[in-house]
Structures are given as C-alpha cells and as structure tokens.
Design a protein around this motif. Structure first.
Motif, PDB file in Angstrom:
ATOM      1  N   ARG A   2      44.071  39.101  45.962  1.00 56.42           N
ATOM      2  CA  ARG A   2      43.611  39.398  44.608  1.00 56.42           C
ATOM      3  C   ARG A   2      42.088  39.300  44.532  1.00 56.42           C
ATOM      4  NH1 ARG A   2      44.242  36.090  38.991  1.00 56.42           N
ATOM      5  NH2 ARG A   2      43.937  37.842  37.594  1.00 56.42           N
ATOM      6  N   LEU A   3      41.524  38.273  45.157  1.00 60.38           N
ATOM      7  CA  LEU A   3      40.072  38.117  45.178  1.00 60.38           C
ATOM      8  C   LEU A   3      39.411  39.308  45.856  1.00 60.38           C
ATOM      9  CD1 LEU A   3      37.424  36.467  44.923  1.00 60.38           C
ATOM     10  CD2 LEU A   3      38.025  35.382  47.092  1.00 60.38           C
ATOM     11  N   GLN A   4      39.984  39.744  46.968  1.00 57.88           N
ATOM     12  CA  GLN A   4      39.399  40.853  47.709  1.00 57.88           C
ATOM     13  C   GLN A   4      39.452  42.151  46.916  1.00 57.88           C
ATOM     14  OE1 GLN A   4      41.797  40.467  51.233  1.00 57.88           O
ATOM     15  NE2 GLN A   4      40.826  38.504  51.755  1.00 57.88           N
ATOM     16  N   ARG A   5      40.537  42.387  46.208  1.00 59.79           N
ATOM     17  CA  ARG A   5      40.622  43.604  45.391  1.00 59.79           C
ATOM     18  C   ARG A   5      39.618  43.566  44.250  1.00 59.79           C
ATOM     19  NH1 ARG A   5      46.029  42.567  46.765  1.00 59.79           N
ATOM     20  NH2 ARG A   5      46.431  41.390  44.844  1.00 59.79           N
ATOM     21  N   THR A   6      39.464  42.390  43.630  1.00 61.55           N
ATOM     22  CA  THR A   6      38.514  42.253  42.535  1.00 61.55           C
ATOM     23  C   THR A   6      37.086  42.428  43.025  1.00 61.55           C
ATOM     24  OG1 THR A   6      39.998  40.754  41.339  1.00 61.55           O
ATOM     25  CG2 THR A   6      37.674  40.724  40.711  1.00 61.55           C
ATOM     26  N   SER A   7      36.751  41.792  44.144  1.00 61.21           N
ATOM     27  CA  SER A   7      35.386  41.890  44.662  1.00 61.21           C
ATOM     28  C   SER A   7      35.060  43.321  45.089  1.00 61.21           C
ATOM     29  CB  SER A   7      35.189  40.925  45.833  1.00 61.21           C
ATOM     30  OG  SER A   7      35.973  41.294  46.949  1.00 61.21           O
ATOM     31  N   THR A   8      36.051  44.024  45.632  1.00 61.42           N
ATOM     32  CA  THR A   8      35.825  45.415  46.017  1.00 61.42           C
ATOM     33  C   THR A   8      35.578  46.279  44.793  1.00 61.42           C
ATOM     34  OG1 THR A   8      37.179  45.180  48.016  1.00 61.42           O
ATOM     35  CG2 THR A   8      36.807  47.419  47.195  1.00 61.42           C
ATOM     36  N   PHE A   9      36.346  46.050  43.723  1.00 63.40           N
ATOM     37  CA  PHE A   9      36.140  46.806  42.488  1.00 63.40           C
ATOM     38  C   PHE A   9      34.733  46.565  41.937  1.00 63.40           C
ATOM     39  CE2 PHE A   9      36.103  47.005  37.859  1.00 63.40           C
ATOM     40  CZ  PHE A   9      36.544  48.304  37.646  1.00 63.40           C
ATOM     41  N   LEU A  10      34.305  45.302  41.906  1.00 61.45           N
ATOM     42  CA  LEU A  10      32.968  44.985  41.410  1.00 61.45           C
ATOM     43  C   LEU A  10      31.895  45.645  42.276  1.00 61.45           C
ATOM     44  CD1 LEU A  10      33.406  41.209  40.529  1.00 61.45           C
ATOM     45  CD2 LEU A  10      32.939  43.051  38.909  1.00 61.45           C
ATOM     46  N   ALA A  11      32.092  45.617  43.585  1.00 59.45           N
ATOM     47  CA  ALA A  11      31.100  46.214  44.475  1.00 59.45           C
ATOM     48  C   ALA A  11      31.013  47.727  44.294  1.00 59.45           C
ATOM     49  CB  ALA A  11      31.438  45.868  45.926  1.00 59.45           C
ATOM     50  N   VAL A  12      32.164  48.381  44.198  1.00 56.40           N
ATOM     51  CA  VAL A  12      32.175  49.835  44.060  1.00 56.40           C
ATOM     52  C   VAL A  12      31.534  50.265  42.739  1.00 56.40           C
ATOM     53  CG1 VAL A  12      33.650  51.865  43.808  1.00 56.40           C
ATOM     54  CG2 VAL A  12      34.155  50.183  45.563  1.00 56.40           C
ATOM     55  N   THR A  13      31.910  49.610  41.643  1.00 56.73           N
ATOM     56  CA  THR A  13      31.368  50.022  40.349  1.00 56.73           C
ATOM     57  C   THR A  13      29.899  49.644  40.187  1.00 56.73           C
ATOM     58  OG1 THR A  13      32.305  47.992  39.385  1.00 56.73           O
ATOM     59  CG2 THR A  13      33.581  50.036  39.139  1.00 56.73           C
ATOM     60  N   THR A  14      29.451  48.601  40.880  1.00 58.17           N
ATOM     61  CA  THR A  14      28.056  48.171  40.764  1.00 58.17           C
ATOM     62  C   THR A  14      27.135  48.948  41.696  1.00 58.17           C
ATOM     63  OG1 THR A  14      28.767  45.918  40.202  1.00 58.17           O
ATOM     64  CG2 THR A  14      26.481  46.194  40.895  1.00 58.17           C
ATOM     65  N   TYR A  15      27.575  49.171  42.933  1.00 60.20           N
ATOM     66  CA  TYR A  15      26.693  49.735  43.951  1.00 60.20           C
ATOM     67  C   TYR A  15      27.140  51.099  44.476  1.00 60.20           C
ATOM     68  CZ  TYR A  15      25.388  44.789  44.145  1.00 60.20           C
ATOM     69  OH  TYR A  15      25.005  43.519  43.820  1.00 60.20           O
ATOM     70  N   GLY A  16      28.395  51.474  44.261  1.00 63.41           N
ATOM     71  CA  GLY A  16      28.916  52.700  44.846  1.00 63.41           C
ATOM     72  C   GLY A  16      28.480  53.953  44.113  1.00 63.41           C
TER      73      GLY A  16
END
Length: 282
Positions: free
Chosen positions: A89-103
């Motif tokens: 769950r942490l990994q999915r959340t962190s990936t979402f934050l990374a994609v929307t912030t930096y992707g």
C-alpha cells in the motif's frame, strides 16, 4: 573495512526499496526522464515538499488523522489489505505521489484515472449502517486535506528547507490541482483555507474501533525487522507529536507537550536527517 559511502548506499537502497518496491528504480527513471510537459514546474513548492525525507513522518501522521473519519476508515477496513500488505500500500501511494508530482502530464492523468476507477468500486456500509463510497467528493476532500495538512506540517517541522507563507500557500494550491483531478470539489488553495476546512470536518470525526485498531497496528506492530523497530518508534513518536490533542483523544494516543517539544522533536529531526542523508545517495 566497509566505507561510509557503502553504508550510505546500502541504507539508501533499502529505504528506497521499502517505499518504492522492486520496480522502484525503473519507475523512477520513467517518471523523471520521460519527455513531455508536467503538471508542476521544477520551482513549484509541491516538488520541494514531496521530495523531502519529512514525508516519512507526514505520511504516518496523515494515516492517523484520516482514520478519524468513520466513513473513510470503514472503506480502508473493508476494502484495503493494509495489515496483510502494508508495504504494498505504501509503495502504491508513493508511486502515485511521484507520478503526479514529477511525471509527465499524460502519466499523471493516467495515474489519477486508475485511482478514480478503484474508488468507483469501493463502497459499502459502516457497522452503524451508514453507506459510504470512496468516490464521494466530500469524503475525498477529507482524505486530501488530512494528507496535505500532514505533509505540510511535517515539512515545516522536519524539512530541510521550510517554506515561507507564499510557499505554503503555493503548496496547498499545487496539491489542489491533483485533488480536483481526483474528484474533490473546490479544494482549499491556501494554508488558511486548509486550516478552516480541517476545522469544518471536526463534528464528523470520532475514534471508531477500526480507527484505534489501525493506529495500534501502524504505531506498535508493523511488520518490521528487529533492527528497524527503534527508528520506527522514533518516527511514530514524531508523527503522533504533530497531531493536535483533539485528534489524539479518540485514538487513545498520549499527549506529553514538554517531551514532544524537546526530546521527541530532536529525535525526529535526527532521524529524518539520517533518512535524508541516505536517500540523497539515490
């Protein structure tokens, strides 16, 4: 003899693997190196906040605060395998934050669409017989403001470069861009609006059995190796120390202002600084 650089690299890889998962390196390269326009330019406050090690503390505080809304907590308890797969769950959340912030804007929108698709399938009834749906804009807003309030507060207390007022308002406005895409109606765009919105939800908040169970799991019994439990306890204390008294009582969490202003804060700063040192090697 093992060099300090090797220790730092190894610790950085371990931490990055924990929050990003086995596909973390590939995802990171795709997120940061893919060509195309982004939702946020490199100078935006959201990039500074979401790239800082203080997010470790802010994320834990956000989960505790979010659990106080009975409908949000019912959705987590009934539809999330947070006990069986907390790191997933942490990994999915962190990936979402990374994609929307930096992707790229395309990847960010795709990530939002995936989350909205999941939300449409998350609905049910609480133990009190109250229906809920994860796609409800009012419930989405609570999850959003609890998260953004936590990230911002953690950054101001433990971040490498705390924001001035203009930067804090800018961060809330940046985060509102993502919230609107997820279905939040009229999210706050300034720090003052964020505080007012948090206050407006307080009559709806309470400590359910599910919320207290989640708090105990998050703070006391996460699946961690023995060597990591001491640092995690310090991280937990720092997260609890940022919760207001009105949020702790329903979760039956302690409140020791003198210790939190001194020992807990100092330990938190030391721990977050160590995480930052290790993660900067990545």
């Amino acid at each position: 003899m093992v060099s300090l650089t090797a220790v730092r690299d190894g610790l950085g890889r371990s931490l990055f693997g924990l929050i990003a998962g086995p596909d973390g390196p590939a995802n990171r390269a795709r997120i940061h190196e893919a060509p195309g326009p982004r939702w946020f330019s490199p100078d935006r406050p959201i990039r500074r906040v979401h790239g800082d090690a203080s997010m470790f503390v802010g994320g834990l505080r956000a989960l505790l605060l979010q659990s106080l809304h009975p409908l949000a907590m019912a959705g987590v308890a009934q539809h999330s395998d947070y006990r069986g797969d907390p790191w997933g769950r942490l990994q999915r959340t962190s990936t979402f934050l990374a994609v929307t912030t930096y992707g790229t804007a395309t990847d960010a929108q795709r990530a939002v669409d995936q989350v909205r698709g999941i939300h449409r399938r998350v609905h049910g009834t609480t133990a009190d017989g109250i229906p809920y749906a994860a796609s409800d804009p009012h419930l989405l807003e609570w999850v959003h403001i609890a998260e953004i309030d936590s990230f911002l507060l953690a950054h101001q207390r433990y971040g490498a470069k705390p924001l001035d007022q203009h930067g804090r308002d800018g961060y809330v406005a940046d985060a509102a861009r993502i919230a609107s895409a997820l279905g939040v109606e009229n999210p706050p765009t300034t720090e003052a609006e964020l505080a007012q919105r948090i206050q407006s939800y307080r009559p709806e908040l309470r400590g359910t059995r599910e919320a207290r169970d989640a708090a105990r799991f998050l703070l006391l019994t996460p699946p961690l190796p023995l060597v990591a439990r001491g640092p995690y306890a310090a991280l937990s204390a720092a997260a609890v120390g940022m919760l207001p008294p009105w949020a702790r009582l329903p979760l039956r969490l302690p409140y020791f202002p003198p210790a939190e202003a001194t020992a807990v804060k100092w330990t938190g700063q030391t721990l977050v600084g160590g995480i930052r040192w290790a993660m900067n090697a990545r």
